[in-house]
Scaffold this motif. Structure first.
Motif, mmCIF file in Angstrom:
data_model
loop_
_atom_site.group_PDB
_atom_site.id
_atom_site.type_symbol
_atom_site.label_atom_id
_atom_site.label_comp_id
_atom_site.label_asym_id
_atom_site.label_seq_id
_atom_site.Cartn_x
_atom_site.Cartn_y
_atom_site.Cartn_z
ATOM 1 N N GLN A 55 0.835 -1.211 0.000
ATOM 2 C CA GLN A 55 0.000 0.000 0.000
ATOM 3 C C GLN A 55 0.865 1.255 0.000
ATOM 4 O OE1 GLN A 55 -2.733 -0.692 3.363
ATOM 5 N NE2 GLN A 55 -4.301 -0.114 1.919
ATOM 6 N N LYS A 56 1.901 1.243 0.853
ATOM 7 C CA LYS A 56 2.775 2.422 0.921
ATOM 8 C C LYS A 56 3.410 2.692 -0.434
ATOM 9 C CE LYS A 56 4.139 1.532 5.654
ATOM 10 N NZ LYS A 56 5.267 1.054 6.456
ATOM 11 N N ALA A 57 3.833 1.603 -1.109
ATOM 12 C CA ALA A 57 4.481 1.775 -2.412
ATOM 13 C C ALA A 57 3.511 2.369 -3.421
ATOM 14 C CB ALA A 57 5.008 0.431 -2.914
ATOM 15 N N SER A 58 2.258 1.895 -3.396
ATOM 16 C CA SER A 58 1.338 2.383 -4.424
ATOM 17 C C SER A 58 0.824 3.795 -4.130
ATOM 18 C CB SER A 58 0.181 1.404 -4.641
ATOM 19 O OG SER A 58 -0.547 1.265 -3.468
ATOM 20 N N PHE A 59 0.991 4.276 -2.894
ATOM 21 C CA PHE A 59 0.531 5.629 -2.571
ATOM 22 C C PHE A 59 1.678 6.605 -2.367
ATOM 23 C CE2 PHE A 59 -3.276 3.268 -1.785
ATOM 24 C CZ PHE A 59 -4.304 4.158 -2.035
ATOM 25 N N GLU A 67 -3.164 15.480 -10.953
ATOM 26 C CA GLU A 67 -3.641 16.513 -11.873
ATOM 27 C C GLU A 67 -3.973 17.690 -10.989
ATOM 28 O OE1 GLU A 67 -4.735 16.785 -15.236
ATOM 29 O OE2 GLU A 67 -3.897 14.869 -15.892
ATOM 30 N N GLU A 68 -3.180 18.728 -11.049
ATOM 31 C CA GLU A 68 -3.343 19.879 -10.167
ATOM 32 C C GLU A 68 -3.413 19.432 -8.713
ATOM 33 O OE1 GLU A 68 -4.950 23.744 -11.284
ATOM 34 O OE2 GLU A 68 -6.382 22.523 -12.385
ATOM 35 N N ASN A 69 -2.514 18.577 -8.359
ATOM 36 C CA ASN A 69 -2.369 18.038 -7.005
ATOM 37 C C ASN A 69 -3.530 17.155 -6.555
ATOM 38 O OD1 ASN A 69 -0.519 17.793 -4.923
ATOM 39 N ND2 ASN A 69 -1.687 19.171 -3.612
ATOM 40 N N VAL A 70 -4.405 16.770 -7.494
ATOM 41 C CA VAL A 70 -5.437 15.791 -7.143
ATOM 42 C C VAL A 70 -4.882 14.429 -7.531
ATOM 43 C CG1 VAL A 70 -7.794 15.010 -7.569
ATOM 44 C CG2 VAL A 70 -7.269 17.453 -7.555
ATOM 45 N N ARG A 71 -4.803 13.548 -6.552
ATOM 46 C CA ARG A 71 -4.215 12.241 -6.798
ATOM 47 C C ARG A 71 -5.015 11.428 -7.796
ATOM 48 N NH1 ARG A 71 -2.865 9.074 -1.306
ATOM 49 N NH2 ARG A 71 -4.887 9.874 -0.706
ATOM 50 N N VAL A 72 -4.323 10.784 -8.720
ATOM 51 C CA VAL A 72 -5.003 9.858 -9.631
ATOM 52 C C VAL A 72 -4.743 8.458 -9.073
ATOM 53 C CG1 VAL A 72 -5.173 9.045 -12.000
ATOM 54 C CG2 VAL A 72 -4.537 11.420 -11.542
ATOM 55 N N GLU A 73 -5.816 7.754 -8.799
ATOM 56 C CA GLU A 73 -5.687 6.433 -8.181
ATOM 57 C C GLU A 73 -5.019 5.429 -9.119
ATOM 58 O OE1 GLU A 73 -7.007 5.319 -4.994
ATOM 59 O OE2 GLU A 73 -7.086 7.470 -4.612
ATOM 60 N N ASP A 74 -4.282 4.514 -8.562
ATOM 61 C CA ASP A 74 -3.659 3.408 -9.294
ATOM 62 C C ASP A 74 -2.870 3.904 -10.502
ATOM 63 O OD1 ASP A 74 -5.294 1.945 -7.569
ATOM 64 O OD2 ASP A 74 -6.905 1.909 -9.046
ATOM 65 N N CYS A 75 -2.116 4.941 -10.306
ATOM 66 C CA CYS A 75 -1.399 5.525 -11.433
ATOM 67 C C CYS A 75 0.010 5.949 -11.022
ATOM 68 C CB CYS A 75 -2.196 6.722 -11.942
ATOM 69 S SG CYS A 75 -1.413 7.575 -13.304
ATOM 70 N N ILE A 76 0.972 5.651 -11.883
ATOM 71 C CA ILE A 76 2.363 6.038 -11.645
ATOM 72 C C ILE A 76 2.802 6.943 -12.785
ATOM 73 C CG2 ILE A 76 4.736 5.129 -11.664
ATOM 74 C CD1 ILE A 76 3.742 2.762 -10.049
ATOM 75 N N ASP A 77 3.470 8.039 -12.421
ATOM 76 C CA ASP A 77 3.928 9.003 -13.409
ATOM 77 C C ASP A 77 5.242 8.503 -14.026
ATOM 78 O OD1 ASP A 77 5.278 11.333 -14.518
ATOM 79 O OD2 ASP A 77 3.646 12.494 -13.628
ATOM 80 N N ARG A 78 5.274 8.334 -15.341
ATOM 81 C CA ARG A 78 6.462 7.807 -16.034
ATOM 82 C C ARG A 78 7.685 8.682 -15.782
ATOM 83 N NH1 ARG A 78 5.954 4.278 -20.807
ATOM 84 N NH2 ARG A 78 8.105 4.824 -21.246
ATOM 85 N N HIS A 79 7.492 10.015 -15.763
ATOM 86 C CA HIS A 79 8.636 10.904 -15.586
ATOM 87 C C HIS A 79 9.188 10.840 -14.171
ATOM 88 C CE1 HIS A 79 6.965 12.636 -19.304
ATOM 89 N NE2 HIS A 79 8.242 12.796 -19.585
#
Lengths: 163, 173, 350
Positions: A55-59, A67-79
């Motif tokens: 859980q810690k890893a995924s969050f 997106e404008e500091n709103v967390r997107v669930e189950d998503c990792i930013d490639r950059h």
């Protein structure tokens, strides 16, 4: 002392002996039961730890898309993914507090990679030389590319080791 | 019955009672299986994440639409879907001719199977995936009898919201 | 014959005494062992619960949980907590809590600390038996009520006018925390606050005096000073300290003392440095990828400054209010950059 008294004494000692034998037998039995339930608890705690680390890893804010500091669930930013490996290995002691003995990696599954494209990212690697258990958790995640605004299908793999 | 026999009977009853209670203690405490937090969590997370991630995936070979759009396109008219995908894998899978392209229905069938077999299949996790409207079944992959975690993702396919495409995934051991 | 009977009788008594003592000792040993075992077991259960809370605090925000616990004292320090005598590390979690929780109920609250991107979650722990009193004057009523509203409704909180502070009554709480929002933070708060609490131990009554502004918005940075009850008056605790964003102000309200507050804030600044490095790397690569105008929006200069300031605060917090004000202006700059990135349809910074 008379013979009768000696016999009585012998009887009393025998009764006491049997009493203690039964008591010790009961106690050993009880301890075994307690040991069994302690083992169950240890097993449950190992599982809870593995779930907690996954859980810690995924969050992790160092990885998550927003997106404008709103967390997107189950998503990792490639950059972020490109930068996070160095951060985690340079600050291994700090991240050990969070991920303990584990191996965390991300793999792109779909679309199929083009030639030379990176599809595996090793984020954290702290595997003990000897371990008693290993629990693997796979979490499907979207890999977000902010320049193309596209989402790839990826897997966050968390392997937790217990010494 | 003699007094001695009565005593023996009493003793026997006590022994039986003690044995039964011991058996109960053993079955409840010693043989207690640890609560499987991990598999609970894994299956629940897998089912929900797998569906949402799969439907969110962008497909470069289908005009950069995502899987949800493709499912929608297929659900609107399964016999005559509008979107075509220039995907070599799908093309090979359906043995299409030169210049032909997969329809959205063919593509979602092929891609869903590929993704599920590359993930759940490789981890030896049982699964059952179904995408269906009230009239058609668009995709059906795997089967999951018995105990399972079930996740459903409804996609409205027309503006009225009356026609719904239900995409569901069952995950089992 | 008579003599022989007396010896037998005595011997029987001695035998009963020895056997009884052995049986007695055996059971006492078992009971003691069992007591120790069950104490460790219940501590273990609470530790497991708290560990789950700490994990949960890292993955969910803006949540309040009321947790029923076995009646046991839980002590908190910056880096560890104790259940009875069993210590456990808090590790990198940012936790604000009183030094000792005695109640059977624990109230946890998590908020996310954004600068302007999410850095970490703050976990606040308290007990309904702890009383929080927010004190305002004519100029700070609006902001005091804002702070009161922001705090979870589950905690024992009240807001009072400084003019009515003498009317406070002792509600038999084992700890009382005053949050003064009056005048200059260097001023010692009024001793009238203590008139009804004079019998409470000095360590159980603490206060902070916060400069949170005078409008109905909690200002982003400000000074605050911790105070301790000293007999029938207040004693200022040095040095003065600061907050960055309202979440850290709430941290000061929940923290036992200035040491716990500063220590937790240093952990937050450490994480801020790490997260900023990721955003710096990300923006640098996007700056290279893009041409104008998006490359301008991904100029990582402000993120670089944020890393420097975060590293500096990690070493020197609480140094000067000026540093935190500069950090706040960096936050505003990054926010503006992100807004511009959106206007130009570039990838967002955060």
């Amino acid at each position: 002392m008379g013979k009768k008294s000696q016999i009585q004494m012998g009887e009393s000692i025998a009764i006491l002996f049997i009493f203690f034998v039964l008591l010790i037998f009961g106690f050993v039995f009880y301890m075994n039961i307690m040991k069994g339930s302690a083992k169950v608890e240890v097993e449950e705690n190992i599982q809870l730890k593995a779930v907690g680390i996954a859980q810690k890893a995924s969050f992790l804010p160092e990885l998550q898309c927003s997106e404008e500091n709103v967390r997107v669930e189950d998503c990792i930013d490639r950059h972020k993914l490109e930068a996070v490996h160095n951060l985690l290995s340079e600050n291994n002691i700090y991240y050990f507090d969070i991920f303990e003995f584990s191996n965390i990696s991300v793999r792109k599954v779909y679309p199929f990679p083009e030639v030379g494209e990176t599809i595996d990212w090793e984020l954290y690697d702290n595997v003990p030389g000897e371990f008693t258990s290993k629990l693997s958790t796979f979490i499907p995640v979207s890999l977000f590319n902010s320049t193309t605004k596209s989402y790839d299908f990826g897997i966050l793999a968390v392997e937790v080791y217990t010494k | 019955m003699r007094k001695g026999q009565m005593e023996v009977m009493g003793l026997a009853i006590i022994v039986i009672l003690v044995s039964v209670s011991m058996l109960f203690a053993i079955s409840f405490v010693v043989l207690k299986k640890p609560t499987s937090y991990k598999s609970e969590f894994t299956q629940t997370e897998l089912a929900s994440n797998m569906l949402s991630t799969l439907l969110e995936t962008t497909i470069p070979n289908c005009n950069d639409l995502n899987m949800k759009d493709l499912y929608k396109d297929c659900a609107i008219d399964p016999l005559n879907p509008q979107v075509r995908c220039d995907d070599p894998g799908c093309w090979l899978n359906y043995s299409l001719g030169v210049g032909e392209q997969c329809t959205s229905c063919e593509f979602i069938n092929y891609t869903t199977q590929v993704i599920l077999s590359e993930t759940l299949g490789k981890w030896n996790t049982g699964y059952g995936f179904i995408a269906r409207t009230s009239t058609d079944t668009l995709v059906s992959v795997g089967r999951c009898p018995g105990v399972k975690k079930h996740k459903i993702y409804p996609i409205p396919i027309d503006p009225s919201g009356k026609n719904i495409l239900d995409v569901s995934l069952d995950v089992c051991n | 014959m008579k003599k022989k009977g007396v010896v037998e009788l005595h011997f029987n008594w001695i035998f009963v005494l020895i056997a009884g003592a052995v049986i007695f000792a055996f059971f006492i040993t078992i009971v003691n062992k069992q007591r120790e075992f069950s104490e460790i077991k219940s501590s273990g259960t609470i530790i497991t619960n708290l560990e789950s809370i700490l994990t949960g605090a890292q993955v969910s925000t803006r949540t309040v949980n009321i947790i029923d616990m076995p009646k046991v004292d839980i002590g908190f320090e910056c880096n560890r907590y104790f259940i009875g005598s069993v210590p456990k590390q808090i590790k990198s979690n940012v936790v604000f809590a009183p030094g000792l929780l005695k109640g059977k109920t624990m109230i946890t609250w998590t908020t996310d600390w954004n600068t302007p991107y999410r850095v970490t979650n703050f976990l606040y722990i308290t007990d309904p038996q702890l009383r929080y009193i927010i004190v305002f004057d004519a100029s700070t009523e609006a902001v005091a009520k804002k702070v009161f509203d922001e705090l979870p409704k589950e905690i024992s909180k009240e807001v009072v006018d400084v003019a009515d502070i003498g009317d406070l009554v002792d509600k038999n709480n084992y700890k009382v925390k005053f949050v003064f929002m009056v005048n200059d933070v260097n001023n010692v708060p009024t001793a009238d606050a203590l008139s009804e609490l004079i019998d409470m131990a000095d360590k159980d009554v603490t206060a902070i005096n916060v400069d949170a502004g005078t409008s109905n918005v909690i200002q982003s940075t400000g000074e605050m000073r911790f105070f301790k009850k000293h007999g029938n008056g207040w004693m200022a605790v040095n040095p003065i300290t600061y907050y960055l964003k309202q979440e850290s102000l709430f941290g000061a309200i929940y923290a036992e003392d200035i040491e716990m507050y500063n220590c937790a804030m240093k952990k937050a600044f450490k994480k801020l440095g790490f997260v900023s490095k990721i955003y710096f790397e990300r923006s640098s690569s996007l700056e290279t990828y893009y041409g104008s105008p998006c490359s301008t929006q991904h100029d990582p200069t402000h993120l670089d400054s944020m890393i420097s300031y975060a590293d500096d605060q990690l070493e020197n917090f609480p140094d000067t209010l000026g540093d935190l004000e500069t950090m706040n202006s960096i936050i505003t700059n990054i926010k503006d950059q992100n807004h511009n990135a959106q206007l130009y349809s570039c990838a967002l910074i955060y």
